[in-house]
Design a protein around this motif. Structure first.
Motif, PDB file in Angstrom:
ATOM      1  N   UNK A  54       0.805  -1.226   0.000  1.00 21.50           N
ATOM      2  CA  UNK A  54       0.000   0.000   0.000  1.00 21.50           C
ATOM      3  C   UNK A  54       0.836   1.273   0.000  1.00 21.50           C
ATOM      4  N   UNK A  55       2.018   1.223   0.600  1.00 25.29           N
ATOM      5  CA  UNK A  55       2.889   2.395   0.614  1.00 25.29           C
ATOM      6  C   UNK A  55       3.258   2.765  -0.818  1.00 25.29           C
ATOM      7  N   UNK A  56       3.053   4.031  -1.223  1.00 26.50           N
ATOM      8  CA  UNK A  56       3.356   4.435  -2.604  1.00 26.50           C
ATOM      9  C   UNK A  56       4.785   4.122  -3.033  1.00 26.50           C
ATOM     10  N   UNK A  57       5.725   4.139  -2.084  1.00 28.14           N
ATOM     11  CA  UNK A  57       7.116   3.819  -2.397  1.00 28.14           C
ATOM     12  C   UNK A  57       7.225   2.405  -2.952  1.00 28.14           C
ATOM     13  N   UNK A  58       6.545   1.465  -2.315  1.00 30.61           N
ATOM     14  CA  UNK A  58       6.623   0.075  -2.751  1.00 30.61           C
ATOM     15  C   UNK A  58       5.754  -0.185  -3.973  1.00 30.61           C
ATOM     16  N   UNK A  59       4.703   0.596  -4.138  1.00 30.43           N
ATOM     17  CA  UNK A  59       3.905   0.514  -5.364  1.00 30.43           C
ATOM     18  C   UNK A  59       4.784   0.885  -6.559  1.00 30.43           C
ATOM     19  N   UNK A  60       5.570   1.943  -6.412  1.00 26.33           N
ATOM     20  CA  UNK A  60       6.472   2.367  -7.484  1.00 26.33           C
ATOM     21  C   UNK A  60       7.568   1.331  -7.706  1.00 26.33           C
ATOM     22  N   UNK A  61       8.064   0.743  -6.635  1.00 28.75           N
ATOM     23  CA  UNK A  61       9.083  -0.297  -6.759  1.00 28.75           C
ATOM     24  C   UNK A  61       8.549  -1.479  -7.572  1.00 28.75           C
ATOM     25  N   UNK A  62       7.332  -1.876  -7.258  1.00 26.78           N
ATOM     26  CA  UNK A  62       6.704  -2.976  -7.996  1.00 26.78           C
ATOM     27  C   UNK A  62       6.534  -2.606  -9.468  1.00 26.78           C
ATOM     28  N   UNK A  63       6.156  -1.372  -9.722  1.00 30.88           N
ATOM     29  CA  UNK A  63       5.996  -0.897 -11.095  1.00 30.88           C
ATOM     30  C   UNK A  63       7.316  -1.020 -11.869  1.00 30.88           C
ATOM     31  N   UNK A 279       9.281  21.531   3.828  1.00 26.75           N
ATOM     32  CA  UNK A 279      10.289  22.474   3.334  1.00 26.75           C
ATOM     33  C   UNK A 279      11.243  21.825   2.344  1.00 26.75           C
ATOM     34  N   UNK A 280      11.629  20.579   2.618  1.00 29.97           N
ATOM     35  CA  UNK A 280      12.591  19.891   1.754  1.00 29.97           C
ATOM     36  C   UNK A 280      12.482  18.392   1.970  1.00 29.97           C
ATOM     37  N   UNK A 281      12.854  17.635   0.947  1.00 27.14           N
ATOM     38  CA  UNK A 281      12.875  16.179   1.066  1.00 27.14           C
ATOM     39  C   UNK A 281      14.062  15.635   0.300  1.00 27.14           C
ATOM     40  N   UNK A 282      14.564  14.504   0.748  1.00 31.05           N
ATOM     41  CA  UNK A 282      15.639  13.811   0.037  1.00 31.05           C
ATOM     42  C   UNK A 282      14.996  12.770  -0.873  1.00 31.05           C
ATOM     43  N   UNK A 283      15.127  12.978  -2.172  1.00 28.50           N
ATOM     44  CA  UNK A 283      14.446  12.115  -3.140  1.00 28.50           C
ATOM     45  C   UNK A 283      15.270  10.875  -3.457  1.00 28.50           C
ATOM     46  N   UNK A 284      14.625   9.723  -3.363  1.00 28.55           N
ATOM     47  CA  UNK A 284      15.279   8.467  -3.728  1.00 28.55           C
ATOM     48  C   UNK A 284      14.524   7.826  -4.891  1.00 28.55           C
ATOM     49  N   UNK A 285      15.045   6.692  -5.394  1.00 34.27           N
ATOM     50  CA  UNK A 285      14.578   6.193  -6.679  1.00 34.27           C
ATOM     51  C   UNK A 285      14.282   4.689  -6.650  1.00 34.27           C
ATOM     52  N   UNK A 286      13.133   4.293  -6.068  1.00 35.19           N
ATOM     53  CA  UNK A 286      12.794   2.876  -5.933  1.00 35.19           C
ATOM     54  C   UNK A 286      12.565   2.160  -7.256  1.00 35.19           C
ATOM     55  N   UNK A 287      12.052   2.872  -8.257  1.00 37.65           N
ATOM     56  CA  UNK A 287      11.843   2.245  -9.554  1.00 37.65           C
ATOM     57  C   UNK A 287      13.174   1.746 -10.110  1.00 37.65           C
ATOM     58  N   UNK A 288      14.209   2.554  -9.958  1.00 39.84           N
ATOM     59  CA  UNK A 288      15.544   2.175 -10.415  1.00 39.84           C
ATOM     60  C   UNK A 288      16.075   0.992  -9.625  1.00 39.84           C
ATOM     61  N   UNK A 289      15.863   0.990  -8.303  1.00 42.69           N
ATOM     62  CA  UNK A 289      16.317  -0.132  -7.478  1.00 42.69           C
ATOM     63  C   UNK A 289      15.752  -1.453  -7.998  1.00 42.69           C
ATOM     64  N   UNK A 290      14.443  -1.468  -8.220  1.00 44.55           N
ATOM     65  CA  UNK A 290      13.775  -2.699  -8.639  1.00 44.55           C
ATOM     66  C   UNK A 290      14.187  -3.113 -10.046  1.00 44.55           C
ATOM     67  N   UNK A 291      14.279  -2.146 -10.950  1.00 45.85           N
ATOM     68  CA  UNK A 291      14.650  -2.461 -12.330  1.00 45.85           C
ATOM     69  C   UNK A 291      16.051  -3.055 -12.394  1.00 45.85           C
ATOM     70  N   UNK A 292      16.985  -2.461 -11.659  1.00 44.49           N
ATOM     71  CA  UNK A 292      18.354  -2.976 -11.639  1.00 44.49           C
ATOM     72  C   UNK A 292      18.397  -4.359 -10.992  1.00 44.49           C
ATOM     73  N   UNK A 293      17.548  -4.574  -9.988  1.00 48.89           N
ATOM     74  CA  UNK A 293      17.494  -5.877  -9.332  1.00 48.89           C
ATOM     75  C   UNK A 293      17.016  -6.974 -10.263  1.00 48.89           C
ATOM     76  N   UNK A 294      15.963  -6.686 -11.030  1.00 49.03           N
ATOM     77  CA  UNK A 294      15.447  -7.674 -11.988  1.00 49.03           C
ATOM     78  C   UNK A 294      16.523  -8.016 -13.021  1.00 49.03           C
ATOM     79  N   UNK A 295      17.187  -7.008 -13.530  1.00 50.09           N
ATOM     80  CA  UNK A 295      18.243  -7.242 -14.518  1.00 50.09           C
ATOM     81  C   UNK A 295      19.343  -8.125 -13.949  1.00 50.09           C
ATOM     82  N   UNK A 296      19.678  -7.911 -12.686  1.00 46.47           N
ATOM     83  CA  UNK A 296      20.728  -8.702 -12.046  1.00 46.47           C
ATOM     84  C   UNK A 296      20.327 -10.171 -11.932  1.00 46.47           C
ATOM     85  N   UNK A 297      19.058 -10.440 -11.619  1.00 44.42           N
ATOM     86  CA  UNK A 297      18.590 -11.817 -11.512  1.00 44.42           C
ATOM     87  C   UNK A 297      18.594 -12.489 -12.885  1.00 44.42           C
TER      88      UNK A 297
END
Length: 340
Positions: A54-63, A279-297
């Motif tokens: 349900x967390x949008x971060x993990x929804x994007x990771x799955x995407x 005021x500010x946020x540190x942006x990370x990139x879960x879509x990239x994490x998952x995509x690189x992980x799939x490629x590695x497998x």
């Protein structure tokens, strides 16, 4: 006459999907992600296990994983715990995915230590295991880690908050994740480091766990305000917690005079920065994490080459109120790249 075997096959497939008790499973043999399988050998099976679905971060990771699996002709199986911290659910998911014949598992551990025995059993059966976003404890329990440098993410917003305060006396509330989760500890410690203080500094007037949940973030902020009404800086583990804090502050008429900084950089959170809620946020990139992980497998399945070590998938400070001492990008950039 011909309907009976078809129905039985469908029921078998449905039962297999239901086998991940208390978890969400997709691409369970229905053709999803198998459009480009190798003839005669079948497609590479890749497992993705997130903390929740349900967390949008993990929804994007799955995407990101789904897109990469389709591009590489792999079959993706996904599972998620019922809640953040559901280690038992993740253990069940690992066991079922290994039984289903996956070549690799990508996992965001809910409990960095408790998940290790299940990971070791999977590795002993020849399954490549890669942690995404959250390191295991020890980190060496997995073959590889693809993640944000969470210490750096916290440090960036800590430096930013310190620059904004410009020597003013700070009364800080930290809205954290949960005990034993490395990603939460690293972000918290990074924030303190960036702000130039430690956990014992009297500037930290309140610390509460939120599980990264918006409603719990609101409750935590309300509790902190009761303890110390003069809070003027709020660090949050993620943007849902930040928006919960904002709601609590707004109810007290304090939303404009309290500095909120966070980590994640999701599209909703970045819009909240644009709107002035954060005021500010540190942006990370879960879509990239998952995509690189799939490629590695897929690479491992094809030539036996294992991914190893730590791959930093990047972090960017996002704000529309830049400070000279903290390099940043504006929300236009942030919205173009939110969780990409």
């Amino acid at each position: 006459m011909s309907r009976t075997p078809r129905l039985s096959s469908a029921l078998v497939r449905a039962a297999a999907c239901t086998g991940l008790a208390a978890l969400t499973l997709t691409a369970c043999g229905s053709g999803s992600g198998t459009d480009t399988t190798d003839s005669g050998s079948g497609s590479v099976k890749v497992g993705l296990i997130t903390k929740t679905d349900t967390n949008p971060f993990f929804v994007k990771m799955k995407e990101g994983a789904e897109k990469a699996a389709k591009a590489d002709g792999a079959q993706l199986m996904t599972a998620a715990g019922k809640f953040d911290g559901d280690n038992a659910g993740q253990v069940t998911a690992i066991e079922n995915m290994v039984a289903a014949g996956v070549k690799g598992i990508l996992i965001t551990p809910s409990d960095s230590k408790a998940i290790v025995p299940a990971i070791e059993k999977a590795k002993a059966k020849g399954v490549l295991v890669i942690a995404l976003d959250t390191p295991t404890d020890p980190q060496s329990a997995v073959d590889a880690l693809f993640a944000t440098d969470n210490l750096k993410a916290g440090e960036l917003i800590g430096e930013y908050a310190k620059a904004v305060m410009k020597g003013k006396s700070a009364k800080i509330a930290t809205l954290d994740l949960a005990p034993g989760v490395s990603v939460g500890v690293q972000r918290h410690d990074g924030f303190l480091k960036g702000f130039g203080i430690d956990a014992k500094d009297p500037a930290v007037v309140c610390s509460q766990d939120t599980g990264g949940d918006q409603a719990k973030g609101q409750t935590a902020m309300e509790n902190c305000l009761q303890k110390e009404p003069g809070i003027n800086v709020v660090y949050t583990i993620n943007e849902p917690a930040a928006l919960g804090a904002y709601t609590a502050l707004k109810a007290k008429g304090r939303e404009k005079d309290v500095l909120i900084v966070s980590v994640d950089g999701g599209c909703t959170g970045t819009r909240a920065v644009k709107d002035g809620k954060i005021a500010a946020t540190s942006q990370q990139y879960p879509l990239k994490m998952a995509a690189e992980g799939v490629k590695a497998v897929v690479t491992y399945a094809k030539d036996g080459k294992k991914a190893s070590g730590y791959t930093d998938t990047g972090v960017t400070l996002i704000t529309d109120k830049a400070q000279d001492t903290a390099a940043s990008k504006d929300t236009a950039y942030g919205l173009d790249h939110c969780w990409g």
